[in-house]
Design a protein around this motif. Structure first.
Motif, mmCIF file in Angstrom:
data_model
loop_
_atom_site.group_PDB
_atom_site.id
_atom_site.type_symbol
_atom_site.label_atom_id
_atom_site.label_comp_id
_atom_site.label_asym_id
_atom_site.label_seq_id
_atom_site.Cartn_x
_atom_site.Cartn_y
_atom_site.Cartn_z
ATOM 1 N N GLY A 180 0.816 -1.210 0.000
ATOM 2 C CA GLY A 180 0.000 0.000 0.000
ATOM 3 C C GLY A 180 0.850 1.260 0.000
ATOM 4 N N HIS A 227 2.421 2.634 -3.267
ATOM 5 C CA HIS A 227 1.640 3.465 -4.182
ATOM 6 C C HIS A 227 1.903 4.953 -3.988
ATOM 7 N N SER A 262 -5.010 3.083 0.079
ATOM 8 C CA SER A 262 -4.143 2.111 -0.583
ATOM 9 C C SER A 262 -3.786 0.958 0.350
#
Length: 243
Positions: free
Chosen positions: A180, A183, A194
């Motif tokens: 996550g 990103h 994310s």
């Protein structure tokens, strides 16, 4: 703990550190640097830049798996999938069909101003959208390849090598946070979102032991984005001709 670390094969240690440390750090760094405007790359060159990076990582990963004898089944790529994985595939296909129908209905109700707003948002995508046949082929090869590789790396691989040492719950959290965070950081909402989506995917793999349904679901995002952009562009062309 030290003895556990030392018992790790060196190839797994290095590749795991890359995924858990370097990947999220580089993602956040690039998101901060990208706030400075840069010249846009040609479409095919942009895809090749992303694809080249994935190909290098994939080559390294294949060597790691060969060295440490990680099989496709251990990485969540068993054929046929686990029973839970087959159920996951069925649910994903039903979900995508439902989203397609709902998207069509929502698109028919868009006002000209709504279309303009959506087109502005499309300009914020991290990659250019394809126009020609060659660009479309390159787009799908790149996006499907990337989404598949990330699923294998951050779900199949990390859960395989980390779970015996850190336990499943902590491994799920580590894998989700690293992917996550990779990103980038644009806002707290985006960053948390994310990680939240990554956590849901990782838990999904932990529960089913199969990556196939997650690969289909992940690859569906850029696929749906392509058709959404094309639909908007076609509608815009019709409006211009009508005017």
């Amino acid at each position: 703990m030290i003895s556990q670390v030392l018992s790790y094969p060196i190839a797994d240690i290095l590749f795991t550190l890359y995924l858990l440390v370097y990947f999220p750090f580089e993602g956040i760094r690039n998101s901060l640097v990208s706030k400075v405007p840069k010249p846009a790359l040609p479409v095919l060159q942009s895809y090749w830049k992303q694809g080249r990076y994935i190909l290098i990582l994939l080559a390294v990963f294949v060597l790691v798996c060969w060295q440490e004898q990680h099989s496709a089944s251990q990485l969540g790529l068993a054929i046929p999938p686990t029973p839970a994985g087959i159920w996951g595939l069925g649910i994903v296909l039903a979900l995508l069909m439902t989203l397609h129908i709902l998207g069509k209905r929502a698109e028919s109700k868009l006002t000209p101003q709504d279309r303009i707003t959506q087109q502005e948002k499309m300009r914020e995508l991290p990659f250019p959208m394809p126009q020609t046949g060659v660009e479309i082929a390159a787009y799908f090869i790149t996006m499907v390849g990337m989404t598949t590789v990330w699923e294998v790396f951050f779900r199949g691989y990390l859960l395989l090598v980390l779970t015996p040492h850190t336990g499943l719950p902590l491994t799920v959290v580590l894998a989700a946070v690293s992917y996550g965070a990779g990103h980038g950081y644009k806002s707290f909402k985006q960053f948390a979102g994310s990680i939240g989506v990554s956590l849901a995917f990782t838990i999904g793999y932990a529960l089913t032991g199969s990556l196939w349904w997650l690969i289909v679901l992940h690859a569906a995002a850029p696929t749906m984005m392509f058709f959404a952009v094309r639909q908007l562009n076609q509608a815009k062309s019709v409006e211009v001709i009508s005017a």
